[in-house]
Design a protein around this motif. Structure first.
Motif, PDB file in Angstrom:
ATOM      1  N   GLY A   1     -13.519  27.183 -18.879  1.00  0.00           N
ATOM      2  CA  GLY A   1     -14.563  27.614 -19.604  1.00  0.00           C
ATOM      3  C   GLY A   1     -15.770  27.766 -18.511  1.00  0.00           C
ATOM      4  N   LEU A   2     -15.723  26.663 -17.616  1.00  0.00           N
ATOM      5  CA  LEU A   2     -16.692  26.687 -16.836  1.00  0.00           C
ATOM      6  C   LEU A   2     -16.726  28.000 -15.709  1.00  0.00           C
TER       7      LEU A   2
ATOM      8  N   ILE B   1     -15.400  31.014 -16.205  1.00  0.00           N
ATOM      9  CA  ILE B   1     -15.813  32.176 -17.095  1.00  0.00           C
ATOM     10  C   ILE B   1     -17.447  32.207 -17.008  1.00  0.00           C
ATOM     11  N   TRP B   2     -18.055  30.880 -17.207  1.00  0.00           N
ATOM     12  CA  TRP B   2     -19.421  30.750 -16.813  1.00  0.00           C
ATOM     13  C   TRP B   2     -20.011  31.231 -15.738  1.00  0.00           C
TER      14      TRP B   2
ATOM     15  N   ALA C   1     -24.778  33.554 -20.203  1.00  0.00           N
ATOM     16  CA  ALA C   1     -23.329  33.477 -19.677  1.00  0.00           C
ATOM     17  C   ALA C   1     -22.249  32.857 -19.869  1.00  0.00           C
ATOM     18  N   LEU C   2     -22.870  31.651 -20.879  1.00  0.00           N
ATOM     19  CA  LEU C   2     -21.821  31.006 -21.536  1.00  0.00           C
ATOM     20  C   LEU C   2     -21.143  31.467 -22.727  1.00  0.00           C
TER      21      LEU C   2
ATOM     22  N   PRO D   1     -16.389  33.798 -24.759  1.00  0.00           N
ATOM     23  CA  PRO D   1     -15.043  32.899 -24.340  1.00  0.00           C
ATOM     24  C   PRO D   1     -15.516  31.604 -23.688  1.00  0.00           C
ATOM     25  N   GLY D   2     -16.626  31.601 -22.827  1.00  0.00           N
ATOM     26  CA  GLY D   2     -16.649  30.458 -21.834  1.00  0.00           C
ATOM     27  C   GLY D   2     -16.957  29.029 -22.698  1.00  0.00           C
ATOM     28  N   ILE D   3     -18.077  29.119 -23.741  1.00  0.00           N
ATOM     29  CA  ILE D   3     -18.161  28.085 -24.573  1.00  0.00           C
ATOM     30  C   ILE D   3     -17.201  27.590 -25.571  1.00  0.00           C
ATOM     31  N   ILE D   4     -16.594  28.568 -25.969  1.00  0.00           N
ATOM     32  CA  ILE D   4     -15.272  28.324 -26.885  1.00  0.00           C
ATOM     33  C   ILE D   4     -14.159  27.579 -26.341  1.00  0.00           C
ATOM     34  N   LEU D   5     -13.819  27.909 -24.915  1.00  0.00           N
ATOM     35  CA  LEU D   5     -13.161  27.238 -24.254  1.00  0.00           C
ATOM     36  C   LEU D   5     -13.339  25.813 -23.999  1.00  0.00           C
ATOM     37  N   ILE D   6     -14.660  25.722 -23.636  1.00  0.00           N
ATOM     38  CA  ILE D   6     -15.225  24.159 -23.324  1.00  0.00           C
ATOM     39  C   ILE D   6     -15.038  23.363 -24.550  1.00  0.00           C
TER      40      ILE D   6
END
Lengths: 222, 196
Positions: free
Chosen positions: A203-204, A206-207, B168-169, B172-177
């Motif tokens: 996730g980080l 991709i961020w 930017a988060l 998908p970014g926040i979903i993964l985290i």
């Protein structure tokens, strides 16, 4: 994937791609339309194998082979594949390459084959391979399709290795098995080897990539 | 032969060895479909159903057809074909006998064919050498575990709609985290039991 599909002719293209197209295809796969960070495809395998750098390299190379081969064959057969059953044909081609690869790994690299476990076979259902065949190879000539496959494979490989470097370093204090952070002062953070670490690191990443792309876009707009 | 009891396999595949949170399988549809609770529940049920039956059918095909004829190198193609054929059959069956169910579930069925959780469950069944009953228990548990994860995620995403997430988060970014945090809570179950 979608912007690529739009700019292409809808009929199986016989237009000779020029050098610019080759360059765009190549860098598209590696960065601008990177399969992991931009399209978020194939993350199942991505999260599972990044536990060690070595596993990631093997998986990345495997994906390059499967992607290039599949794209080549799908592209060569594109005029002969009936539209309605093209998915099945694509799966059959992908599965053939994966089976060959799996047998080779078992024969010459048993330890790795055991560590990767079901994830080699899971390349068959990895959306990247199917996605590239569907979005690119089915409507482009063989050579540029191979470039596209290889570029996407390389794009996958470097992201895998980047995440694996972080996870292996923090999780076991090693890189490629060599100790970097000595256990005399460093406490291994096992969390990074477990599933949550994989999700959070992914996730980080991709961020970070999205943030870079956004700021680049803003700069261009100015 | 694996000697773990079916009940232990069933519970473990829901909580401690959750197919999505511990083995990362079925993430693509997890990310795409987890935006509404209702659709998440429908897809969860469909996945569970298909998983139970494909585990059973693939068990029979693998141990009674492929192994005796020494065709096990073809197993991947056969597994995929069985899954695809089963989903196709199921689709026709539901369409014929329950059009209402078809309209609520039908669109998800083709998605299931390419859901790697189904294929992954079959592969784990072979690798861990489960017997028939264990395979069915594992398929059922894994399906429920996947459904649990996607419904949890859909609920959280509804809440997340009200929070300020960096540009930017988003997606998908926040979903993964967030999935990582859910996975962390599921690790808490590990003490209960763990099987391989």
């Amino acid at each position: 994937m979608s912007d690529n599909a739009v700019s292409l002719p809808s009929a199986p293209g016989n237009i000779k791609p020029d050098r610019k197209k080759y360059r765009e295809t190549f860098f598209g796969g590696i960065y601008t339309t990177n399969p992991v960070t931009v399209q978020v495809l194939g993350i199942c395998i991505f999260l599972a194998v990044t536990i060690r750098v070595q596993n990631s390299i093997v998986m990345g190379l495997a994906l390059i082979v499967v992607l290039t081969g599949t794209n080549l064959f799908v592209s060569m057969l594109r005029a002969y594949i009936p539209r309605r059953i093209r998915m099945i044909v694509e799966v059959a081609i992908i599965a053939t390459f994966v089976i060959i690869l799996d047998q080779l790994l078992r024969a010459f690299y048993w330890d790795m084959s055991k560590q990767l476990g079901p994830y080699v076979a899971l390349i068959i259902t990895n959306c990247i391979v199917m996605g590239r065949a569907e979005a690119f190879a089915i409507q482009n000539p063989p050579l540029i399709s191979m470039v596209d496959g290889a570029a996407n494979g390389i794009g996958y490989l470097w992201i895998l290795v980047a995440v694996a470097l972080v996870r292996e370093l923090i999780g076991s204090g090693t890189i490629l098995g060599f100790t970097i952070l000595s256990t005399s002062w460093y406490t291994k953070n096992i969390l990074f080897l477990l599933a949550p670490g994989a999700f959070i690191t992914g996730g980080l990443l991709i961020w970070v990539i999205n943030a870079i792309n956004l700021s680049l876009k803003k700069e261009k707009a100015k | 032969m694996n000697t773990t009891s079916v009940l232990a396999i069933f519970i473990a595949s829901i909580f401690t060895n959750n197919i999505l949170l511990a083995s990362f399988l079925g993430l693509c549809s997890f990310i795409v479909v987890s935006n509404r609770i209702e659709t998440a529940i429908s897809l969860g049920i469909a996945v569970t159903f298909v998983m139970v039956f494909t585990s059973a059918i693939n068990y029979i095909v693998y141990y009674y057809i492929l192994i005796p004829f020494k065709l096990d190198f073809l197993s991947y193609v056969v597994f995929i074909a069985v899954i695809a054929a089963f989903v196709q059959f199921l689709e026709m069956f539901i369409e014929r006998f329950s059009p209402a169910l078809y309209y609520s579930l039908g669109i998800f069925l083709p998605l299931i064919t390419v859901n790697c959780a189904i294929f992954g469950a079959v592969l784990f069944m072979v690798i861990r050498k489960y017997d028939f009953i264990q395979s069915v228990g594992f398929g059922f548990g894994s399906g429920l575990g996947w459904a649990l994860a996607i419904v949890l995620m859909a609920g959280l995403r509804k809440k997340m709609g009200y929070s300020k997430i960096p540009e930017a988060l988003k997606g998908p970014g926040i979903i993964l985290i967030v999935t990582g945090v859910i996975a962390m809570t599921f690790i808490g179950f590990t003490g209960m039991l763990s099987t391989q």
